[in-house]
Design a protein around this motif. Structure first.
Motif, PDB file in Angstrom:
ATOM      1  N   LYS A  93      62.583  36.617  87.642  1.00 59.97           N
ATOM      2  CA  LYS A  93      62.304  36.753  89.073  1.00 59.97           C
ATOM      3  C   LYS A  93      63.499  37.241  89.877  1.00 59.97           C
ATOM      4  N   PHE A 109      58.117  38.017  93.102  1.00 59.89           N
ATOM      5  CA  PHE A 109      56.969  37.261  92.589  1.00 59.89           C
ATOM      6  C   PHE A 109      55.840  38.233  92.283  1.00 59.89           C
ATOM      7  N   GLN A 114      52.153  32.687  94.148  1.00 58.81           N
ATOM      8  CA  GLN A 114      53.549  32.290  93.992  1.00 58.81           C
ATOM      9  C   GLN A 114      54.370  32.655  95.222  1.00 58.81           C
ATOM     10  N   TRP A 115      54.042  33.807  95.813  1.00 57.65           N
ATOM     11  CA  TRP A 115      54.787  34.274  96.993  1.00 57.65           C
ATOM     12  C   TRP A 115      54.592  33.307  98.168  1.00 57.65           C
ATOM     13  N   HIS A 118      56.339  30.036  97.561  1.00 61.95           N
ATOM     14  CA  HIS A 118      57.791  30.158  97.709  1.00 61.95           C
ATOM     15  C   HIS A 118      58.200  30.097  99.178  1.00 61.95           C
TER      16      HIS A 118
END
Length: 236
Positions: A93, A109, A114-115, A118
């Motif tokens: 990453k 990502f 996931q983005w 985060h």
């Protein structure tokens, strides 16, 4: 004979005069400070690892309280587009690669879940200058917020009632306008047919059987050209 240390015009010459002169003492002090900060960070990371905890950068005191996002996260702008990335960007990453890139954390990502996760992590909040805490609202702020929401709901209800009446009125006007246009087209078509019939009757009255109206004898002309006199029987 010209001086070797000067130019032909007597001015001093040098091939490095265009270069920037750096203060060695200033940059030496900066390098020492950076090395000391990196040493402290490595020590803190090591101690956190021994304690079984995750390392976070220490707070500077200038952080702000975490607030709700006021903008919509853009998840569709890169759909269907081609993006050039470095050769080793597809591993891990860290660094910019193909996907959703966080500039504050230097992470990429591969999917939007996931983005979004985060963006709510402690790491991202710390790198963007925010705390993990939310500012506690006072009693006056809560009352003001409630009053604001009540006023907005009342305005919304009034807008709904007004807009409903206006929409019904506009729909009636549009229906009446469409009906009037249809009636006008029907009247125009009927008037056109009436004029054509009157003109045809007038021409036939004036010229009687000598008149040859266009298209009236096309079938007879075609039969005559083909040598057909008629379709009657020859039996008597």
């Amino acid at each position: 004979m010209a001086d070797k240390k000067g130019s032909a015009y007597g001015a001093p010459a040098g091939d490095t005069d265009f270069r920037k002169n750096y203060d060695l003492e200033e940059y030496t002090a900066k390098a020492a400070d950076r090395e000391a900060a990196e040493k402290e960070e490595r020590k803190a990371r090591y101690e956190a690892k021994l304690a079984g905890k995750k390392y976070h950068k220490p707070l500077t005191g200038d952080e702000q309280y975490a607030t709700a996002r006021r903008t919509i996260i853009d998840l569709e702008s890169q759909v269907g587009k081609t993006q050039l990335v470095p050769a080793g960007a597809g591993v891990g990453k860290r660094g910019r690669g193909a996907g959703f890139y966080c500039e504050a954390c230097d992470l990429t990502f591969k999917d939007n879940l996931q983005w979004v996760e985060h963006l709510n992590t402690t790491q991202h909040l710390a790198n963007t200058g925010q705390k993990t805490e939310v500012k506690r609202a006072t009693v006056e702020e809560v009352k003001a917020r409630i009053d604001y929401r009540v006023r907005k709901l009342e305005e919304l209800e009034r807008e709904k009632a007004t807009s409903l009446q206006e929409r019904l009125q506009m729909r009636e006007e549009e229906a009446e306008h469409e009906a009037e246009e249809k009636r006008a087209k029907r009247r125009e078509a009927a008037e056109k047919k009436r004029v054509e019939r009157e003109q045809a009757a007038k021409v036939k009255t004036e010229y009687d059987e000598d008149l040859r109206i266009e298209g009236e004898h096309d079938e007879e002309d075609m039969m005559a050209a083909m040598g057909i006199t008629g379709f009657g029987t020859s039996k008597k």
